[in-house]
Design an enzyme around this catalytic site. Structure first.
Site, PDB file in Angstrom:
ATOM      1  N   CYS A 138      -0.160  13.486 -15.563  1.00 17.46           N
ATOM      2  CA  CYS A 138      -1.036  14.618 -15.915  1.00 17.46           C
ATOM      3  C   CYS A 138      -2.368  14.468 -15.189  1.00 17.46           C
ATOM      4  O   CYS A 138      -2.956  13.383 -15.162  1.00 17.46           O
ATOM      5  CB  CYS A 138      -1.266  14.605 -17.431  1.00 17.46           C
ATOM      6  SG  CYS A 138      -2.557  15.738 -17.984  1.00 17.46           S
ATOM      7  N   ASN A 196       3.084  -6.498  13.576  1.00 16.16           N
ATOM      8  CA  ASN A 196       2.646  -5.134  13.893  1.00 16.16           C
ATOM      9  C   ASN A 196       2.823  -4.954  15.397  1.00 16.16           C
ATOM     10  O   ASN A 196       2.496  -5.858  16.154  1.00 16.16           O
ATOM     11  CB  ASN A 196       1.156  -4.992  13.509  1.00 16.16           C
ATOM     12  CG  ASN A 196       0.678  -3.552  13.491  1.00 16.16           C
ATOM     13  OD1 ASN A 196       1.019  -2.758  14.373  1.00 16.16           O
ATOM     14  ND2 ASN A 196      -0.095  -3.201  12.484  1.00 16.16           N
ATOM     15  N   HIS A 256      -1.380   1.422  -4.352  1.00 19.35           N
ATOM     16  CA  HIS A 256      -1.711   2.848  -4.243  1.00 19.35           C
ATOM     17  C   HIS A 256      -0.765   3.730  -5.045  1.00 19.35           C
ATOM     18  O   HIS A 256      -0.700   4.934  -4.816  1.00 19.35           O
ATOM     19  CB  HIS A 256      -1.714   3.277  -2.761  1.00 19.35           C
ATOM     20  CG  HIS A 256      -2.781   2.585  -1.970  1.00 19.35           C
ATOM     21  ND1 HIS A 256      -2.783   2.540  -0.598  1.00 19.35           N
ATOM     22  CD2 HIS A 256      -3.876   1.871  -2.360  1.00 19.35           C
ATOM     23  CE1 HIS A 256      -3.841   1.864  -0.173  1.00 19.35           C
ATOM     24  NE2 HIS A 256      -4.512   1.441  -1.228  1.00 19.35           N
ATOM     25  N   GLU A 269       0.984  -3.336  17.152  1.00 24.04           N
ATOM     26  CA  GLU A 269      -0.383  -3.340  17.699  1.00 24.04           C
ATOM     27  C   GLU A 269      -1.209  -4.451  17.045  1.00 24.04           C
ATOM     28  O   GLU A 269      -0.864  -4.943  15.973  1.00 24.04           O
ATOM     29  CB  GLU A 269      -1.045  -1.980  17.398  1.00 24.04           C
ATOM     30  CG  GLU A 269      -0.355  -0.819  18.095  1.00 24.04           C
ATOM     31  CD  GLU A 269      -0.822   0.524  17.529  1.00 24.04           C
ATOM     32  OE1 GLU A 269      -0.130   1.532  17.786  1.00 24.04           O
ATOM     33  OE2 GLU A 269      -1.847   0.542  16.820  1.00 24.04           O
ATOM     34  N   GLN A 326       0.848  -1.196   0.000  1.00 24.39           N
ATOM     35  CA  GLN A 326       0.000   0.000   0.000  1.00 24.39           C
ATOM     36  C   GLN A 326       0.882   1.244   0.000  1.00 24.39           C
ATOM     37  O   GLN A 326       0.396   2.358  -0.118  1.00 24.39           O
ATOM     38  CB  GLN A 326      -0.906   0.023   1.232  1.00 24.39           C
ATOM     39  CG  GLN A 326      -1.838  -1.171   1.335  1.00 24.39           C
ATOM     40  CD  GLN A 326      -2.526  -1.216   2.673  1.00 24.39           C
ATOM     41  OE1 GLN A 326      -3.588  -0.632   2.854  1.00 24.39           O
ATOM     42  NE2 GLN A 326      -1.916  -1.893   3.643  1.00 24.39           N
ATOM     43  N   ASN A 327       2.174   1.044   0.172  1.00 27.19           N
ATOM     44  CA  ASN A 327       3.099   2.171   0.301  1.00 27.19           C
ATOM     45  C   ASN A 327       3.445   2.736  -1.086  1.00 27.19           C
ATOM     46  O   ASN A 327       3.428   2.024  -2.078  1.00 27.19           O
ATOM     47  CB  ASN A 327       4.376   1.733   1.022  1.00 27.19           C
ATOM     48  CG  ASN A 327       4.075   1.214   2.425  1.00 27.19           C
ATOM     49  OD1 ASN A 327       3.031   1.545   2.996  1.00 27.19           O
ATOM     50  ND2 ASN A 327       4.959   0.398   2.959  1.00 27.19           N
ATOM     51  N   VAL A 328       3.775   4.005  -1.056  1.00 29.46           N
ATOM     52  CA  VAL A 328       4.049   4.687  -2.332  1.00 29.46           C
ATOM     53  C   VAL A 328       5.507   5.154  -2.403  1.00 29.46           C
ATOM     54  O   VAL A 328       5.908   5.843  -3.328  1.00 29.46           O
ATOM     55  CB  VAL A 328       3.101   5.910  -2.502  1.00 29.46           C
ATOM     56  CG1 VAL A 328       1.655   5.448  -2.595  1.00 29.46           C
ATOM     57  CG2 VAL A 328       3.272   6.921  -1.365  1.00 29.46           C
ATOM     58  N   ASP A 329       6.322   4.714  -1.400  1.00 27.46           N
ATOM     59  CA  ASP A 329       7.691   5.241  -1.299  1.00 27.46           C
ATOM     60  C   ASP A 329       8.703   4.530  -2.193  1.00 27.46           C
ATOM     61  O   ASP A 329       9.836   4.990  -2.337  1.00 27.46           O
ATOM     62  CB  ASP A 329       8.173   5.220   0.175  1.00 27.46           C
ATOM     63  CG  ASP A 329       8.067   3.827   0.819  1.00 27.46           C
ATOM     64  OD1 ASP A 329       7.795   3.763   2.038  1.00 27.46           O
ATOM     65  OD2 ASP A 329       8.217   2.810   0.098  1.00 27.46           O
ATOM     66  N   GLY A 353       2.835  -4.287   8.956  1.00 30.33           N
ATOM     67  CA  GLY A 353       2.861  -2.832   9.007  1.00 30.33           C
ATOM     68  C   GLY A 353       1.649  -2.133   8.463  1.00 30.33           C
ATOM     69  O   GLY A 353       1.749  -1.011   7.952  1.00 30.33           O
TER      70      GLY A 353
HETATM   71  N1  APR Z   1       6.611  -2.081  12.122  1.00 27.56           N
HETATM   72  C1  APR Z   1       5.420  -2.634  11.768  1.00 27.56           C
HETATM   73  N2  APR Z   1       4.236  -1.986  11.877  1.00 27.56           N
HETATM   74  C2  APR Z   1       4.266  -0.745  12.384  1.00 27.56           C
HETATM   75  C3  APR Z   1       5.461  -0.098  12.791  1.00 27.56           C
HETATM   76  C4  APR Z   1       6.663  -0.836  12.643  1.00 27.56           C
HETATM   77  N3  APR Z   1       7.838  -0.289  13.009  1.00 27.56           N
HETATM   78  N4  APR Z   1       5.152   1.138  13.256  1.00 27.56           N
HETATM   79  C5  APR Z   1       3.813   1.283  13.132  1.00 27.56           C
HETATM   80  N5  APR Z   1       3.286   0.144  12.624  1.00 27.56           N
HETATM   81  C6  APR Z   1       1.885  -0.148  12.305  1.00 27.56           C
HETATM   82  C7  APR Z   1       0.883   0.647  13.098  1.00 27.56           C
HETATM   83  O1  APR Z   1       0.573  -0.027  14.312  1.00 27.56           O
HETATM   84  C8  APR Z   1      -0.311   0.654  12.132  1.00 27.56           C
HETATM   85  O2  APR Z   1      -1.126  -0.493  12.356  1.00 27.56           O
HETATM   86  O3  APR Z   1       1.703   0.242  10.962  1.00 27.56           O
HETATM   87  C9  APR Z   1       0.342   0.541  10.748  1.00 27.56           C
HETATM   88  C10 APR Z   1       0.271   1.821   9.950  1.00 27.56           C
HETATM   89  O4  APR Z   1      -1.068   2.085   9.707  1.00 27.56           O
HETATM   90  P1  APR Z   1      -1.466   3.287   8.734  1.00 27.56           P
HETATM   91  O5  APR Z   1      -0.678   4.503   9.092  1.00 27.56           O
HETATM   92  O6  APR Z   1      -2.950   3.328   8.718  1.00 27.56           O
HETATM   93  O7  APR Z   1      -0.896   2.834   7.320  1.00 27.56           O
HETATM   94  P2  APR Z   1      -1.533   1.804   6.323  1.00 27.56           P
HETATM   95  O8  APR Z   1      -2.225   0.697   7.049  1.00 27.56           O
HETATM   96  O9  APR Z   1      -0.457   1.443   5.374  1.00 27.56           O
HETATM   97  O10 APR Z   1      -2.638   2.699   5.557  1.00 27.56           O
HETATM   98  C11 APR Z   1      -3.205   2.116   4.404  1.00 27.56           C
HETATM   99  O11 APR Z   1      -4.411   4.079   3.852  1.00 27.56           O
HETATM  100  O12 APR Z   1      -3.799   5.983   4.596  1.00 27.56           O
HETATM  101  C12 APR Z   1      -4.077   5.368   3.418  1.00 27.56           C
HETATM  102  O13 APR Z   1      -3.192   5.265   1.224  1.00 27.56           O
HETATM  103  C13 APR Z   1      -2.848   5.301   2.575  1.00 27.56           C
HETATM  104  O14 APR Z   1      -1.571   3.372   1.903  1.00 27.56           O
HETATM  105  C14 APR Z   1      -2.243   3.984   2.991  1.00 27.56           C
HETATM  106  C15 APR Z   1      -3.457   3.168   3.369  1.00 27.56           C
END
Ligand code: APR
Length: 252
Positions: free
Chosen positions: A130, A220, A122, A222, A104-107, A194
């Site tokens: 464009c 994760n 994503h 959490e 889901q990451n764009v980096d 993550g």
């Molecule tokens: N290692 C693993 N997981 C981690 C770490 C880590 N060091 N630090 C934080 N996390 C977990 C957090 O507990 C959380 O559950 O990563 C998750 C990040 O959640 P979000 O910030 O919601 O990111 P993501 O789930 O990728 O969001 C999905 O939603 O926001 C839009 O387009 C955006 O691609 C993104 C999509």
């Protein structure tokens, strides 16, 4: 952390798996210093809502502000590097008959770490397109128009440059999404690392895998909505646990 800290049945599952699918989210880039999407925005951007900035409405309302936010994120990424979790996933791929990495990451860090065939649900912040035609805009055009925020598009008179990412409310790239759901439906093991598992359709992938008979591993700090279908939950950072999984494979 080494594989002695891993549950023995997980080690057995890794060693017997033929096809593995991985879903990553912003958490796997946290150790690279890239704030997760839901981390409080820092500094200049603290007062802005990322959900608003990462939307067609936000871009239409203030293209310059949204462009500046992405330029700030691009700079953050350019000043950072993939971490041990990214490299571990790139290393693991060789040990399985099938290994599909969906992010889901764009980096672009998975590709930088050596992963191939990454399914970018994503999009990718490093590319610009464009705003009218979605055609790719070459970096040298952007460099020639660097003083404009955002630069105009070479493809359409009213077009502007925008990042090649999926904004809230926009459709995901269809072929990429189909490939991701196929990988989820065919894998023996799905590793979910993550991600909060809060955004559809990506969040459905682990459930499709589970319903197709795959075993699910969550990584994760959490617990999330995906934890309840995960056979194993490794509480902690991806940069710690993913290398432990890779060591299991390289020690066979
Ligand atoms: N290692 C693993 N997981 C981690 C770490 C880590 N060091 N630090 C934080 N996390 C977990 C957090 O507990 C959380 O559950 O990563 C998750 C990040 O959640 P979000 O910030 O919601 O990111 P993501 O789930 O990728 O969001 C999905 O939603 O926001 C839009 O387009 C955006 O691609 C993104 C999509």
């Amino acid at each position: 952390m080494n594989h002695d800290d891993l549950p023995s049945d997980l080690v057995g599952c890794l060693r017997s798996a033929s096809r593995v699918a991985v879903l990553t989210g912003a958490g796997v880039s946290a150790e690279s210093g890239i704030p997760t999407f839901r981390d409080a925005q820092t500094g200049l951007w603290a007062k802005h809502d990322p959900m608003q900035l990462a939307s067609p409405e936000g871009f239409d309302a203030d293209p310059g502000l949204v462009w500046d936010w992405y330029q700030w994120r691009r700079k953050l990424i350019a000043e950072s590097n993939p971490n041990a979790g990214h490299f571990a996933l790139a290393e693991m791929a060789q040990h399985f008959d099938g290994f599909v990495l969906v992010t889901q990451n764009v980096d672009g860090f998975h590709q930088l770490a050596g992963s191939e065939g990454v399914l970018e649900l994503h999009g990718n912040i490093q590319r610009s397109v464009c705003s009218k035609t979605r055609k790719l805009i070459e970096p040298d055009w952007l460099a020639r128009h660097a003083d404009a925020r955002p630069p105009p598009s070479p493809h359409h008179a009213q077009g502007l440059a925008r990042p090649d990412v999926v904004w809230f409310g926009e459709a995901l790239p269809e072929a990429t999404l189909d490939a991701a759901f196929s990988a989820a439906g065919e894998c023996d093991l799905m590793i979910v690392a993550g991600t909060a598992g809060a955004v559809q359709p990506a969040a459905s992938l682990p459930f499709v895998a589970r319903e197709s008979g795959a075993r699910v591993l969550g990584i994760n700090p959490e617990t999330t909505g995906i934890s309840r279908i995960a056979e194993w939950h490794l509480a902690g950072p991806g940069a710690t646990w993913l290398p432990a999984l890779a060591r299991v494979m390289s020690n066979t």
